[in-house]
Every structure is written in structure tokens, then in C-alpha cells.
Design a protein around this motif. Structure first.
Motif, mmCIF file in Angstrom:
data_model
loop_
_atom_site.group_PDB
_atom_site.id
_atom_site.type_symbol
_atom_site.label_atom_id
_atom_site.label_comp_id
_atom_site.label_asym_id
_atom_site.label_seq_id
_atom_site.Cartn_x
_atom_site.Cartn_y
_atom_site.Cartn_z
ATOM 1 N N GLU A 1 9.117 -2.709 -16.844
ATOM 2 C CA GLU A 1 8.507 -2.084 -15.663
ATOM 3 C C GLU A 1 7.893 -0.737 -16.036
ATOM 4 O OE1 GLU A 1 8.785 -3.912 -12.756
ATOM 5 O OE2 GLU A 1 10.845 -3.782 -12.032
ATOM 6 N N GLN B 1 3.699 3.771 -4.467
ATOM 7 C CA GLN B 1 3.419 2.356 -4.729
ATOM 8 C C GLN B 1 3.658 1.550 -3.453
ATOM 9 O OE1 GLN B 1 6.262 0.943 -7.542
ATOM 10 N NE2 GLN B 1 5.579 -1.184 -7.489
ATOM 11 N N LYS C 1 2.029 -4.373 -18.252
ATOM 12 C CA LYS C 1 2.829 -4.635 -17.050
ATOM 13 C C LYS C 1 3.089 -6.114 -16.819
ATOM 14 C CE LYS C 1 4.831 -3.388 -13.141
ATOM 15 N NZ LYS C 1 5.340 -4.674 -12.692
ATOM 16 N N TRP D 1 16.753 -8.260 -12.208
ATOM 17 C CA TRP D 1 16.063 -9.410 -12.802
ATOM 18 C C TRP D 1 16.117 -9.450 -14.320
ATOM 19 C CZ3 TRP D 1 11.683 -8.772 -15.884
ATOM 20 C CH2 TRP D 1 11.077 -7.510 -15.856
ATOM 21 N N ASP E 1 0.244 -4.725 -6.532
ATOM 22 C CA ASP E 1 0.725 -3.349 -6.451
ATOM 23 C C ASP E 1 -0.470 -2.443 -6.213
ATOM 24 O OD1 ASP E 1 3.563 -3.696 -7.131
ATOM 25 O OD2 ASP E 1 2.788 -4.383 -9.059
ATOM 26 N N HIS F 1 2.774 -2.645 -1.686
ATOM 27 C CA HIS F 1 2.141 -3.954 -1.877
ATOM 28 C C HIS F 1 0.990 -4.151 -0.886
ATOM 29 C CE1 HIS F 1 6.239 -5.169 -3.564
ATOM 30 N NE2 HIS F 1 5.385 -5.369 -4.549
ATOM 31 N N HIS G 1 -0.047 -9.735 -9.504
ATOM 32 C CA HIS G 1 1.092 -10.414 -10.114
ATOM 33 C C HIS G 1 1.206 -11.815 -9.524
ATOM 34 C CE1 HIS G 1 3.402 -7.866 -12.774
ATOM 35 N NE2 HIS G 1 3.534 -6.885 -11.909
ATOM 36 N N HIS H 1 7.486 -9.766 -1.981
ATOM 37 C CA HIS H 1 6.682 -8.679 -2.520
ATOM 38 C C HIS H 1 5.531 -8.306 -1.587
ATOM 39 C CE1 HIS H 1 9.250 -9.154 -5.963
ATOM 40 N NE2 HIS H 1 9.020 -10.447 -5.890
ATOM 41 N N LEU I 1 0.866 -11.289 -5.447
ATOM 42 C CA LEU I 1 1.192 -9.992 -4.861
ATOM 43 C C LEU I 1 0.393 -8.961 -5.622
ATOM 44 C CD1 LEU I 1 3.972 -8.408 -6.663
ATOM 45 C CD2 LEU I 1 4.276 -10.866 -6.463
ATOM 46 N N GLY J 1 14.672 -3.361 -9.206
ATOM 47 C CA GLY J 1 13.625 -4.369 -9.088
ATOM 48 C C GLY J 1 13.179 -4.587 -7.656
ATOM 49 N N SER J 2 11.904 -4.834 -7.526
ATOM 50 C CA SER J 2 11.206 -5.092 -6.262
ATOM 51 C C SER J 2 11.278 -3.910 -5.287
ATOM 52 C CB SER J 2 11.696 -6.375 -5.585
ATOM 53 O OG SER J 2 12.674 -6.128 -4.627
ATOM 54 N N TRP K 1 8.806 2.163 -8.374
ATOM 55 C CA TRP K 1 10.132 1.670 -8.811
ATOM 56 C C TRP K 1 10.057 1.131 -10.235
ATOM 57 C CZ3 TRP K 1 7.789 -0.550 -4.401
ATOM 58 C CH2 TRP K 1 7.265 -1.819 -4.550
ATOM 59 N N TRP K 2 9.124 1.673 -10.987
ATOM 60 C CA TRP K 2 8.929 1.149 -12.333
ATOM 61 C C TRP K 2 9.635 2.022 -13.375
ATOM 62 C CZ3 TRP K 2 3.065 0.735 -11.063
ATOM 63 C CH2 TRP K 2 2.847 -0.441 -10.328
ATOM 64 N N TRP L 1 6.009 -10.100 -14.227
ATOM 65 C CA TRP L 1 6.519 -8.895 -14.905
ATOM 66 C C TRP L 1 7.516 -9.319 -15.992
ATOM 67 C CZ3 TRP L 1 6.263 -9.638 -9.628
ATOM 68 C CH2 TRP L 1 7.391 -10.140 -8.999
ATOM 69 N N TRP M 1 17.322 -9.884 -3.749
ATOM 70 C CA TRP M 1 15.860 -10.065 -3.709
ATOM 71 C C TRP M 1 15.419 -11.172 -4.662
ATOM 72 C CZ3 TRP M 1 12.316 -9.643 -7.646
ATOM 73 C CH2 TRP M 1 12.688 -8.933 -8.788
HETATM 74 C C1 GAL Z 1 7.502 -6.245 -7.435
HETATM 75 C C2 GAL Z 1 6.425 -5.371 -7.978
HETATM 76 C C3 GAL Z 1 6.222 -5.668 -9.421
HETATM 77 C C4 GAL Z 1 7.527 -5.586 -10.168
HETATM 78 C C5 GAL Z 1 8.618 -6.354 -9.458
HETATM 79 C C6 GAL Z 1 9.991 -6.243 -10.064
HETATM 80 O O1 GAL Z 1 7.725 -6.009 -6.082
HETATM 81 O O2 GAL Z 1 5.263 -5.609 -7.269
HETATM 82 O O3 GAL Z 1 5.285 -4.780 -9.956
HETATM 83 O O4 GAL Z 1 7.838 -4.283 -10.352
HETATM 84 O O5 GAL Z 1 8.700 -5.994 -8.130
HETATM 85 O O6 GAL Z 1 10.516 -4.976 -9.896
#
Ligand code: GAL
Length: 427
Positions: free
Chosen positions: A52, A103, A348, A260, A314, A105, A157, A386, A312, A80-81, A46-47, A280, A205
């Protein structure tokens, strides 16, 4: 878990093993799944947004350099997330159309997919590359079931950060960011009187991200950990009071439905005083918005969580039925290598999952993050939002209950819903 980092020291034998294997795999050679001829690889994340996409782009560029004959398909789904991405992925997996790697967690999110039989055991990549003693043991435990390792963690993270703009705080007469949530409320009154928004908060989120960190700050690390293993009673007076604190924090915040980045930008631009977000945000502020850490933006642990790292990680997977297994192994090998991690993480806003990465590459916020992460007196806890602490089924029930809580603001009802869901699907 309280972590001692000495465990992670490299032994001479392991170093030799790493050296021997490095030539083959860290350079993208040696597939191993019969996929030597793979001409493409599809990687799902989701980057995509600012802050991201840059880290992923750095990894992709390196992958393409190492594997010139392999076409890389970036199957990122924005949001995001991973809220949207996970839904899109679930649809693909149900239709038996997995990407070559996705990807995920580390922690309970990974455990859920392992339990559902979605992932290949990739222990052989750890053996082949000499990785087993290159990652913190606690992290490997979070992706291991029955002695088999299922994912390759690329980063660490931190969730519990309060971001602010030092010059603006000074201008508003605030000497330092708050150390407790009560102090935050006091500052919020001062800020409001000056027409400043005390806190920016975005879509669901990000609200839950704030919630986990208010719970952490109000309950302390031990009771916070207990929320996820049944030893802290969700309906107990201390949790209810922490939930009530969250409501007060939300009441003085500007809450929107945005992702975010726009909420973080309010702090950078000086239209809101604080934002609670993972690191991030450092990638967004430093790389995308080109601000300088320490003067134009800064962070401290969220109120009440000093000395605690709400972590958390990735990681990337090899899904069962991945169409290009050999190419996926090359991707995973890059993700697990020091070279890959040191290219990815500085972009990142995260620190490397490996313990032997090149420290000199981590500057500004990341220099302190790496020190904190590697400090043996740092207390490590895991993030709910996460993927670390709750399995997918329980997390989804918590999300549903939060939707109701957001509307009716009934702390006890929310606590009871989370507690009941733990008994039915959370254990
Ligand atoms: C988290 C992810 C991070 C970052 C964040 C915001 O869940 O682990 O790498 O991408 O979301 O999108």
C-alpha cells in the motif's frame, strides 16, 4: 454500465490545451487558491502497509522533487480498505480540522461527502490542466454533481480477482482455478482431503469483499448492478441462494481477523489455495514479497465473473477549509497528471485512471489489467466495499447487518435488513 472507450479519444484541441497547461501545473507550478506561499501540505490516506505504501511513496517523492519548499506530511492511518482511517478522518472533519487532501473512492462514497458539503468543487483544475477528456466519462460522472467535479481520480483497481499459486495448484492436482462457485466447493473438498485450506479470508471488510464477489458471480453483472439501484430484490430467491453460497464458501475457508496481507501471504506461501482480493495484492506480491506474476502467483476473475471488471477508484479531494489550499492544488495536479499516475500505479497494483498513460510501464498482471479495463467488451460494475455502489449511510447499515449475518447465518434476515436500509437511507 457498459463502456465504449472510443469516447475517450483525445481531440486535437484538447491535446493543445493539455500541452499549454502542462508546463504550469503538471510541474507543480501555479497554485491558484491564494496559497502560493504554502510551505506545507498534509495528505491523508490509509496507505501504509506493505503493498500500500510504495505507490504513495513514489508520488510523495515526485511531489517533493517538484516542490522543494513544501513540507509533505504523510498522515496515513493504517488498516486495509480504510476502515480505521475513515473513522479518524470523520473525527477530524467534525472538529473542523481537515487535512489538505484526503483519499476517497469515486462513486457513492464521494457522493456522500459532496452531499454533506465537505468538498470543494475542483472543476477548475480539470479546466486548467485540460483533464476533462483524459478520464473515462463514466468515472467523471461518478465524481460529478450538478456539473461540478469534486475529486481527482488517481487509479482504477479491480476487486473481483481470485489469487492462487500456480505451482501449488498443480502439486495439489487442481488443473485450473474454478470458473463457478460450485466448482470452487468441489475443489475445496479435494483440497481439504489433502489437508490444504481452500481459501484464506481475513477481517470483516475482506469477508464483505468476498461476499460482493460471490453475489456478482452467482447473480451475474446485471442482477448484481440491480442490488444497488433497487431493481434486484434482495429478498428474492436468487439473492438468497447466492447468500447461501457465500455461507458455504465461508464454511470451507479459514477465516481470521487479520488484514489482507497476511491472508494473501498464505497463498504465496502455499498454505492456502485461494484468496479473493483486489489487485493491490499484485503490489504486495510483486513488490513487497518479490514474487513473479504468472509463475509464483497468478489471478483470474472470481468464479462466475469472467469478462466483468468490478471496479473502484481512489481519488483525492480538496476538503472545505483545507489549511494549505495552494499546496493541496499542487498535490492534486500531480495526482491527475500522466507523470504522477504512471509513477503511482505500477507500484500500487492499479491501472491509471487517465486514458492516455504510458502503457509500457504496466507489466505482468498490470499489462492484462490495462487491456481488460480498456477492452470495450468488458462489463464494468462497481464495488460495495470500496465505495462505488452504496452511499455511506446505507453501507454502514449493510456492515451492521453483515455483523449479525456472520453470527446467525440467516440469509433472509440479512437480505431483509439490507433491503429495509435501502428504502430508508440508500436511495
Ligand atoms: C481499497 C483502496 C485500495 C487499497 C485497498 C486495501 O479501499 O481503494 O487502494 O488500499 O483498499 O487497503
Amino acid at each position: 454500465m457498459r463502456r465504449t472507450r472510443g469516447v475517450l479519444a483525445m481531440t486535437a484541441a484538447a491535446a493543445m490545451l493539455l500541452a499549454l497547461s502542462a508546463c504550469g501545473d503538471d510541474n507543480g507550478g501555479g497554485g491558484g487558491g491564494g496559497g502560493q506561499a504554502d510551505k506545507e501540505v498534509e495528505v491523508f490516506t490509509w496507505w501504509t502497509g506493505p503493498g500500500e505504501g510504495e505507490g504513495l511513496a513514489a508520488l510523495i517523492a515526485e511531489f517533493e522533487k517538484q516542490n522543494s519548499g513544501v513540507k509533505f506530511t504523510n498522515a496515513a492511518v493504517a488498516g486495509g480498505s480504510g476502515t480505521q482511517a475513515r473513522q479518524a478522518l470523520a473525527t477530524r472533519l467534525l472538529a473542523n480540522q481537515p487535512p489538505d487532501s484526503y483519499q476517497l473512492h469515486a462513486g457513492q462514497e464521494a457522493a456522500s461527502d459532496i452531499k454533506d458539503g465537505r468538498l470543494e468543487d475542483v472543476t477548475y483544475l480539470y479546466e486548467r490542466n485540460g483533464w476533462k477528456d483524459k478520464f473515462p466519462k463514466g468515472l467523471l460522472d461518478a465524481i460529478t454533481v450538478d456539473g461540478k467535479i469534486y475529486t481527482v481520480p488517481v487509479n482504477i483497481h479491480r476487486s473481483n480477482l481470485l489469487w492462487y499459486n500456480p505451482a501449488k495448484l498443480k502439486e495439489w492436482g487442481i488443473a485450473a482455478p474454478p470458473k463457478t462457485w460450485s466448482e470452487f466447493l468441489t475443489q475445496a473438498a479435494t483440497l481439504k482431503a489433502k489437508g490444504v485450506k481452500p481459501m484464506s479470508v481475513g477481517q470483516t471488510w475482506t469477508q464483505m469483499h468476498l461476499l460482493e464477489n460471490v453475489l456478482l458471480g452467482e447473480l451475474g453483472a446485471d442482477k448484481y448492478k440491480g442490488l444497488w439501484n433497487g431493481s434486484t430484490d434482495w429478498a428474492g430467491a436468487d439473492v438468497i441462494s447466492a447468500l447461501d453460497m457465500f455461507k458455504q464458501v465461508m464454511a470451507v475457508s479459514e477465516v481470521t481477523t487479520q488484514d489482507w496481507q497476511p491472508e494473501a501471504k498464505k497463498v504465496l506461501d502455499g498454505t492456502a489455495a485461494y484468496n479473493v482480493m483486489g489487485d493491490w495484492l499484485d503490489a504486495y506480491a510483486g513488490r513487497d514479497q518479490k514474487k513473479t506474476y504468472g509463475t509464483e502467483y497468478a489471478s483470474v476473475a472470481t468464479p462466475g465473473s469472467e469478462g466483468v471488471y468490478n471496479f473502484l477508484s481512489d481519488s483525492f479531494t480538496l476538503p472545505k477549509g483545507a489549511p494549505h489550499k495552494g499546496a493541496a492544488e499542487k498535490w492534486l495536479t500531480l495526482c491527475g497528471s500522466t507523470a504522477g499516475q504512471d509513477l503511482f500505479n505500477p507500484q500500487k497494483g492499479s491501472v491509471p485512471a487517465r486514458t492516455d498513460a504510458d502503457k509500457s510501464k504496466y507489466k505482468g498482471y498490470l499489462e492484462t489489467a490495462l487491456k481488460d479495463w480498456q477492452n470495450s467488451s468488458t462489463t464494468i460494475v462497481g464495488s460495495l466495499v470500496h465505495g462505488v455502489t452504496a452511499n455511506n449511510a446505507w453501507k454502514s447499515e449493510i456492515e451492521k447487518a453483515y455483523g449479525v449475518f456472520f453470527q446467525d447465518k440467516d440469509s433472509m434476515k440479512f437480505a431483509n435488513a439490507v433491503k429495509t436500509a435501502y428504502s430508508s437511507v440508500g436511495k
